[in-house]
Design a protein around this motif. Structure first.
Motif, short mmCIF file in Angstrom:
data_model
loop_
_atom_site.label_atom_id
_atom_site.label_comp_id
_atom_site.label_asym_id
_atom_site.label_seq_id
_atom_site.Cartn_x
_atom_site.Cartn_y
_atom_site.Cartn_z
N PHE A 236 0.83 -1.20 0.00
CA PHE A 236 0.00 0.00 0.00
C PHE A 236 0.87 1.26 0.00
O PHE A 236 1.97 1.26 0.58
N PRO A 237 0.41 2.34 -0.62
CA PRO A 237 1.24 3.53 -0.81
C PRO A 237 1.60 4.25 0.49
O PRO A 237 0.84 4.21 1.47
N LEU A 238 2.74 4.92 0.48
CA LEU A 238 3.14 5.74 1.62
C LEU A 238 2.15 6.86 1.86
O LEU A 238 1.93 7.27 3.01
N SER A 239 1.55 7.40 0.80
CA SER A 239 0.57 8.48 0.96
C SER A 239 -0.61 8.03 1.79
O SER A 239 -1.16 8.80 2.59
N GLU A 240 -1.02 6.78 1.64
CA GLU A 240 -2.12 6.26 2.42
C GLU A 240 -1.70 6.03 3.87
O GLU A 240 -2.47 6.27 4.80
N ALA A 241 -0.49 5.53 4.07
CA ALA A 241 0.00 5.33 5.44
C ALA A 241 0.03 6.64 6.20
O ALA A 241 -0.21 6.67 7.42
N THR A 242 0.31 7.73 5.50
CA THR A 242 0.37 9.05 6.13
C THR A 242 -1.00 9.66 6.33
O THR A 242 -1.32 10.18 7.41
N ASN A 243 -1.83 9.62 5.29
CA ASN A 243 -3.09 10.36 5.30
C ASN A 243 -4.32 9.53 5.61
O ASN A 243 -5.37 10.08 5.95
N ASN A 244 -4.22 8.23 5.48
CA ASN A 244 -5.38 7.36 5.73
C ASN A 244 -4.93 6.08 6.42
O ASN A 244 -5.16 4.97 5.93
N PRO A 245 -4.30 6.20 7.60
CA PRO A 245 -3.74 5.00 8.25
C PRO A 245 -4.81 3.98 8.64
O PRO A 245 -4.55 2.78 8.58
N LYS A 246 -5.99 4.44 9.02
CA LYS A 246 -7.06 3.50 9.36
C LYS A 246 -7.50 2.73 8.11
O LYS A 246 -7.88 1.57 8.20
N GLY A 247 -7.46 3.42 6.98
CA GLY A 247 -7.78 2.73 5.73
C GLY A 247 -6.79 1.62 5.45
O GLY A 247 -7.17 0.50 5.09
#
Length: 522
Positions: free
Chosen positions: A484-495
């Motif tokens: 999963f993308p780093l952008s998601e880990a930063t901005n959507n961690p629950k996702g």
């Protein structure tokens, strides 16, 4: 080859931001000379501008470095098509040392530039201008099929909702994609039956010119591709969906006029730029082995002869030790196929091969497997403007050839594929033939080729010799997905947390996707 690092300013990376980026679209796009919202709606301008980006962003066709990060540095190499013999600070996805700064780009671009816009179309068109909503659903499925087949779980049903976006499992995404295609095909088929004049003509940037019936054919063909993808994990649903696609009144692709192509707005092909202008993308050793062994006339369309090995087509083996970025710079670069400025979304040849496999599995594909297989080869020959299909189809002697590296003999390898072209005696042998020929015909779409390789194990490809994954990714099995993308880990961690929960394994490149089951093909 220069690797251009992503630099985005004033752009929203998280899924919530992707939606909010377009929340004030109407305000930003008010006509300063006095056009009202009803005026804009009358001409569908409030919808047309949202669908246009998909034509260049689904397979990025206008910015080379963006395509490089979207696909070239991943699936194009893992599929065996081509490779970049460069290590960027010791990192190269093709050596399984996955670079997360590259590998999230496909996800970010799809959601920001396509899915967010299609969500706005749903808000504006659903129930009011359903032909545009139907069209947007077809493009949404085409986009999300690529994303889920790269990453696995993703945001689908919860996109645009309140709060942080949670992920659907890949099984749920496939079920929803089939439902979305149901709506799209039903709506547009009714309009074809009513002889409705297309509202898409001015907006459609494909060779279809806005034709409702052609978009229905594409939707049906896409359904067939999705059905085959899940054939091992849910064979009952796969059969149902595949037969639904083929039996539909408008049907699937059957002639090469059905091939869905997009012309680059800049009249370039980004793969050609990477190979020739950047001198950093070369034919894979698998291409040399398989096409060379078959003496396949498509070789001359796909590749240019090597300068270093004069008069021969010479590939570079993926995932070896590359002494310098220029060691293999005079091997075969891309040929005429990638100089047209066109990108193929789906070919008629692929559809025949899908039907051939379906028939092999006992599904009703309106034809027998052997005939459909041979029709696929013929369609690919015709698409590429080469002759000799009949002799090629009947050849039961030629096989893939051994690979010889004239620079380093340590990279030499016996051919791993042993099949001929002519139709064989068993289901497994014939499946390998079908997928191998589909692999040849689908070039240069490495994403689709990589997915089919993961699903079936075909075509048989050379293993890499310089595995730098630190023991995470098996040399035998290769990369199975993108983390999963780093952008998601930063901005959507629950996702991301919700995605990992339904992934079925660790968030790394070794975990199999839902449809990538460890079981026999039959």
């Amino acid at each position: 080859m220069t690797l251009n690092i992503i630099r985005k300013t004033a752009i929203c990376f998280s899924l919530l931001a992707a939606v909010s980026c377009t929340d004030n679209f109407d305000e930003m796009n008010q006509n300063p000379v006095g056009a009202t919202t009803p005026d804009l709606e009358q001409n569908f301008n409030n919808i047309k501008s949202l669908i246009k980006p998909a034509f260049t962003r689904l397979y990025i066709s206008d910015v080379t470095w963006q395509y490089q990060l979207q696909q070239s540095l991943q699936a194009d190499g893992w599929s065996g098509y081509m490779t970049t013999p460069n290590e960027f600070g010791g990192i190269n996805n093709h050596n399984y040392n996955l670079n997360q700064n590259w590998n999230g780009y496909a996800w970010d671009d799809a959601y920001v530039n396509i899915i967010a816009n299609l969500f706005k179309i749903e808000q504006r068109a659903k129930g009011k201008y359903d032909q545009f909503y139907a069209w947007s659903l077809i493009i949404k499925v085409a986009t999300m099929q690529r994303i889920t087949d790269m990453y696995g779980p993703a945001v689908y049903s919860k996109f645009g909702g309140e709060g942080l976006a949670t992920y659907d499992s890949q099984e749920q995404i496939y079920a929803q994609m089939f439902k979305d295609l149901d709506f799209a095909v039903t709506d547009l088929t009714a309009r074809v039956a009513a002889s409705e004049v297309s509202k898409f003509t001015e907006t459609d940037q494909s060779n279809y010119g806005g034709s409702y019936s052609q978009w229905v054919k594409y939707a049906n063909s896409l359904r067939l591709r999705l059905a085959m993808r899940i054939s091992k994990v849910n064979p009952t649903l796969a059969k149902t969906e595949a037969e639904k696609a083929v039996s539909h009144s408008i049907g699937v692709f059957k002639v090469n006029a059905d091939v869905l192509k997009i012309k680059s707005p800049l009249d370039l092909n980004v793969i050609d730029v990477m190979s020739h202008a950047w001198v950093g993308l070369f034919m894979g050793a698998d291409m040399e082995s398989i096409l060379g062994g078959y003496q396949d006339p498509r070789m001359a369309k796909y590749w240019d002869p090597s300068v270093q090995v004069a008069g021969e087509y010479k590939g570079v083996r993926t995932g070896i030790i590359y002494p310098t970025p220029t060691t293999y710079a005079n091997f075969s670069q891309t040929g005429a196929r990638t100089k047209t400025g066109e990108v193929t979304w789906m070919s008629t040849a692929e559809v025949y091969f899908l039907r051939a496999e379906g028939a092999l599995r006992g599904w009703n594909m309106d034809g027998v497997a052997k005939d459909l297989y041979e029709a696929g080869i013929k369609a690919s020959f015709d698409q590429n403007g080469v002759e000799g299909a009949a002799a090629y189809i009947s050849d039961n002697v030629k096989v893939a050839k051994d690979y010889v590296d004239p620079i380093n003999a340590a990279n030499n390898s016996p051919a791993v594929s042993k099949i001929t072209v002519a139709w064989g005696a068993t289901n497994e042998i014939n499946l390998e033939k079908i997928i191998t020929q589909k692999w040849i015909a689908t070039y240069p779409d490495g994403q689709e080729a990589w997915s089919e390789y993961r699903r079936t194990g075909y075509p048989k490809l050379f293993r890499i010799t310089n595995n730098k994954s630190g023991g995470v990714i098996s040399t035998e099995l290769g990369v199975r997905r993108l983390p999963f993308p780093l952008s998601e880990a930063t901005n959507n961690p629950k996702g991301v947390e919700s995605g990992v929960a339904v992934l079925g394994g660790a968030d790394n490149g070794a975990t199999r996707l839902w449809w990538d089951v460890d079981k026999a093909n039959f």
